[in-house]
Design an enzyme around this catalytic site. Structure first.
Site, short mmCIF file in Angstrom:
data_model
loop_
_atom_site.label_atom_id
_atom_site.label_comp_id
_atom_site.label_asym_id
_atom_site.label_seq_id
_atom_site.Cartn_x
_atom_site.Cartn_y
_atom_site.Cartn_z
N THR A 18 -0.86 -0.13 -4.78
CA THR A 18 -1.64 0.72 -4.98
C THR A 18 -1.05 1.96 -5.61
OG1 THR A 18 -1.42 1.51 -2.64
CG2 THR A 18 -2.95 -0.05 -2.94
N ASP A 59 0.91 -1.15 -0.05
CA ASP A 59 -0.07 -0.03 -0.03
C ASP A 59 0.99 1.04 0.00
OD1 ASP A 59 -2.10 1.78 0.16
OD2 ASP A 59 -2.94 0.80 1.75
N VAL A 60 1.22 1.49 -1.12
CA VAL A 60 2.26 2.89 -1.51
C VAL A 60 1.53 3.99 -1.97
CG1 VAL A 60 4.28 1.34 -1.62
CG2 VAL A 60 2.95 1.84 -3.55
N LYS A 61 0.51 3.84 -2.67
CA LYS A 61 -0.27 4.95 -3.26
C LYS A 61 0.61 6.11 -4.08
CE LYS A 61 -4.17 4.81 0.33
NZ LYS A 61 -3.53 3.93 1.31
N ARG A 62 1.53 5.40 -4.79
CA ARG A 62 2.22 6.26 -5.68
C ARG A 62 1.60 6.80 -6.72
NH1 ARG A 62 5.28 6.01 -1.29
NH2 ARG A 62 7.18 5.04 -1.17
#
Length: 304
Positions: free
Chosen positions: A142, A112-115
């Site tokens: 993510t 879950d990095v949301k880059r």
């Protein structure tokens, strides 16, 4: 041998066959272990409750214990990278060791990095998390499409080459997101759609073009605590092929009930990853294995 090959048991030599698609591997996990994904979120307060120091070493011990409890019960784990990144390089080394344990246990890993970025910058983010040569290699990440779904093309391309998955934020459960994600697009070929609807549509179209027979390899994040209809999303009927997988945070601690899975996600329910974090982590190291087992039973009953 690629790690994607290692996980699906293939013995094909590198270069002779493409890695197994993430959607296919996710489908296999669902068939064998169900749809529950255990989050690995070493909050400072959780480390204290577990009797661990609020340090990189504490976060490593926490993560490895969660992996050990999840192994053999579920097929997926989702480390929240921010809780490791806060310790700098030592935190990343700790995360690498947690990921190594997860791979050894045969678990699919979603970072879950949301880059989110564009061009060579977003390509580099993809290389950090999806390349087989990277010590941070995971099975899926993510991503944030604030600059448009098209800006993520380098990551989609790398994921397709390496047999990895992508989950694009579409409708998230934080209250601040609603004004943006429900906003209606005023121009272009998506005029009249909400932002969340346009993201979902772009991902669905991509999976349809991929030729996937069951689950696609590109998914979306749709919060389980939301009334998705207010975001312009109709999930009542799913496609026969290339079903878009959904990463669904919000079960357990945030209030969503696994028993409502089909009511929440309609025809897409069989492609939902039921993400559980604080609801199982908060019970502590001595009871987490039992807590995970209960969630697996509940999700299995909801799936029918």
């Amino acid at each position: 041998m690629s790690r994607a090959h290692e996980q699906d048991g293939s013995t094909a030599a590198v270069g002779l066959a493409a890695p197994a698609a993430f959607g296919d591997r996710l489908g296999d996990v669902f068939s064998v272990r169900g749809q529950v994904c255990v989050g690995i979120d070493p909050h400072a307060w959780l480390l204290t409750d577990w009797g661990l120091p609020d340090t990189a070493a504490g976060a490593e011990s926490f993560g490895r214990q969660v992996v050990a409890a999840a192994a053999g019960q579920v097929g997926l784990v989702k480390p929240q990278v921010a809780f490791y990144e806060r310790f700098g390089s030592a935190g990343y080394l700790a995360l690498e060791r947690v990921l190594a344990d997860a791979r050894a246990a045969g678990l699919l890993t979603i970072a879950d990095v949301k880059r989110g970025d564009l061009g060579t910058s977003v390509e580099a983010y993809g290389q950090a998390w999806l390349s087989e040569e990277s010590p941070l290699e995971v099975d899926a990440i993510t991503v944030n499409a604030y600059m448009g779904v098209g800006s993520l093309e380098p990551v989609f391309s790398l994921a397709a080459q390496t047999g990895k998955g992508i989950f694009v934020l579409a409708a998230t459960s934080n209250p601040e997101a609603a004004a943006l994600q429900r906003a209606v697009i005023a121009e272009g070929n998506q005029t009249g759609q909400s932002v969340a609807q346009s993201v979902f549509g772009a991902v669905t179209e991509r999976n349809a073009r991929s030729g996937a027979s069951s689950l696609g390899s590109v998914g979306v994040v749709l919060g389980a605590t939301l009334d998705l209809a207010t975001f312009g999303l109709d999930l009542s009927v799913a496609p026969a092929r290339g079903l878009t997988p959904i990463l669904a945070p919000g079960f357990g601690h945030q209030g969503a009930q696994v028993a409502d899975l089909k009511n929440l996600y309609g025809g897409y329910a069989e492609g939902v990853i039921v993400s559980e974090s604080r609801s199982v982590l908060a019970v502590g190291p001595d009871r987490i294995k039992q807590a995970i087992a209960r969630r697996v039973v509940e999700a299995g009953a909801a799936r029918g």
